[in-house]
Design a protein around this motif. Structure first.
Motif, PDB file in Angstrom:
ATOM      1  N   SER A   1       0.838  -1.200   0.000  1.00  0.00           N
ATOM      2  CA  SER A   1       0.000   0.000   0.000  1.00  0.00           C
ATOM      3  C   SER A   1       0.870   1.247   0.000  1.00  0.00           C
ATOM      4  CB  SER A   1      -0.920   0.024   1.228  1.00  0.00           C
ATOM      5  OG  SER A   1      -0.164   0.246   2.416  1.00  0.00           O
ATOM      6  N   ALA A   2       0.271   2.345  -0.474  1.00  0.00           N
ATOM      7  CA  ALA A   2       0.974   3.629  -0.434  1.00  0.00           C
ATOM      8  C   ALA A   2       1.211   4.067   1.003  1.00  0.00           C
ATOM      9  CB  ALA A   2       0.177   4.691  -1.191  1.00  0.00           C
ATOM     10  N   LEU A   3       0.262   3.773   1.896  1.00  0.00           N
ATOM     11  CA  LEU A   3       0.451   4.132   3.310  1.00  0.00           C
ATOM     12  C   LEU A   3       1.668   3.418   3.878  1.00  0.00           C
ATOM     13  CD1 LEU A   3      -0.549   5.592   5.851  1.00  0.00           C
ATOM     14  CD2 LEU A   3      -2.029   3.615   6.312  1.00  0.00           C
ATOM     15  N   GLY A   4       1.855   2.151   3.522  1.00  0.00           N
ATOM     16  CA  GLY A   4       3.036   1.429   3.960  1.00  0.00           C
ATOM     17  C   GLY A   4       4.312   2.041   3.419  1.00  0.00           C
ATOM     18  N   GLY A   5       4.278   2.531   2.172  1.00  0.00           N
ATOM     19  CA  GLY A   5       5.436   3.204   1.601  1.00  0.00           C
ATOM     20  C   GLY A   5       5.752   4.505   2.326  1.00  0.00           C
TER      21      GLY A   5
END
Length: 197
Positions: free
Chosen positions: A76-80
């Motif tokens: 996910s982008a949040l994880g990035g």
């Protein structure tokens, strides 16, 4: 002559997307005689002392002499965002996607300039929040981790949990957030419209 850099902000470019809707690696789409990803890399190198790439490398970025960090929370982008903020040596990161043809130096500089007292500074164009051309502070780490570990990957749900400043309306226009400055390309149709104009 380059503008002064922000020594207290690290540039973080997210390169871990799977490009499923595009059908090919968006970072390396041809754009003005170079890979598309170089558009935002040039702006970030001009603005920050340190730039990090976050995502699976697979050797794609070996020629750029930029650290590539694997996602701590893949998928996910949040994880990035969490990965970049976690590893940054500065109190803030400025996040950007690898598929933005017209990143605005002016808007970037404005968001970095008004960060005092906030954990996130977010452009808002009409009713849409731009989650990936945005400034995040270390105060976001714990709330990001809480969302990720609960299985919630919506970046929008982070903003009520932290001190967020929204840049919208006339302030956004004055800061250079108009036209195509916040456009990203996700499909072949979007690429055809944006990259060839």
């Amino acid at each position: 002559m380059s503008n002064p850099r922000f020594a207290d902000v690290t540039g973080v470019i997210l390169v871990g997307g799977k490009s499923r809707r595009m059908g090919r690696d968006k970072a390396f789409l041809p754009w003005q005689g170079r890979p598309l990803f170089e558009a935002i890399l040039a702006v970030f190198r001009d603005s920050f002392d340190q730039v990090l790439l976050v995502g699976d490398d697979g050797g794609r970025f070996g020629a750029y002499d930029v650290p590539v960090l694997p996602d701590l929370y893949p998928g996910s982008a949040l994880g990035g965002l969490y990965t970049g903020l976690y590893h940054a040596r500065t109190d803030y990161v400025f996040a950007g996607p690898c598929d933005m043809p017209f990143p605005s130096r002016e808007l970037l500089r404005h968001l970095c300039t008004v960060k005092e007292g906030y954990d996130a500074v977010v452009p808002q164009k009409h009713d849409a929040l731009e989650t990936l051309f945005t400034l995040y502070g270390k105060g976001c780490l714990a709330p990001m981790r809480q969302l990720l570990e609960s299985g919630n990957f919506r970046i929008y749900d982070l903003y009520p949990m932290v001190r967020t400043r929204y840049i919208c309306g006339e302030e956004l226009e004055r800061a250079g957030g108009t036209g195509k400055s916040l456009v990203s390309v996700n499909t072949p149709e979007e690429a055809a419209q944006s990259l060839r104009s």
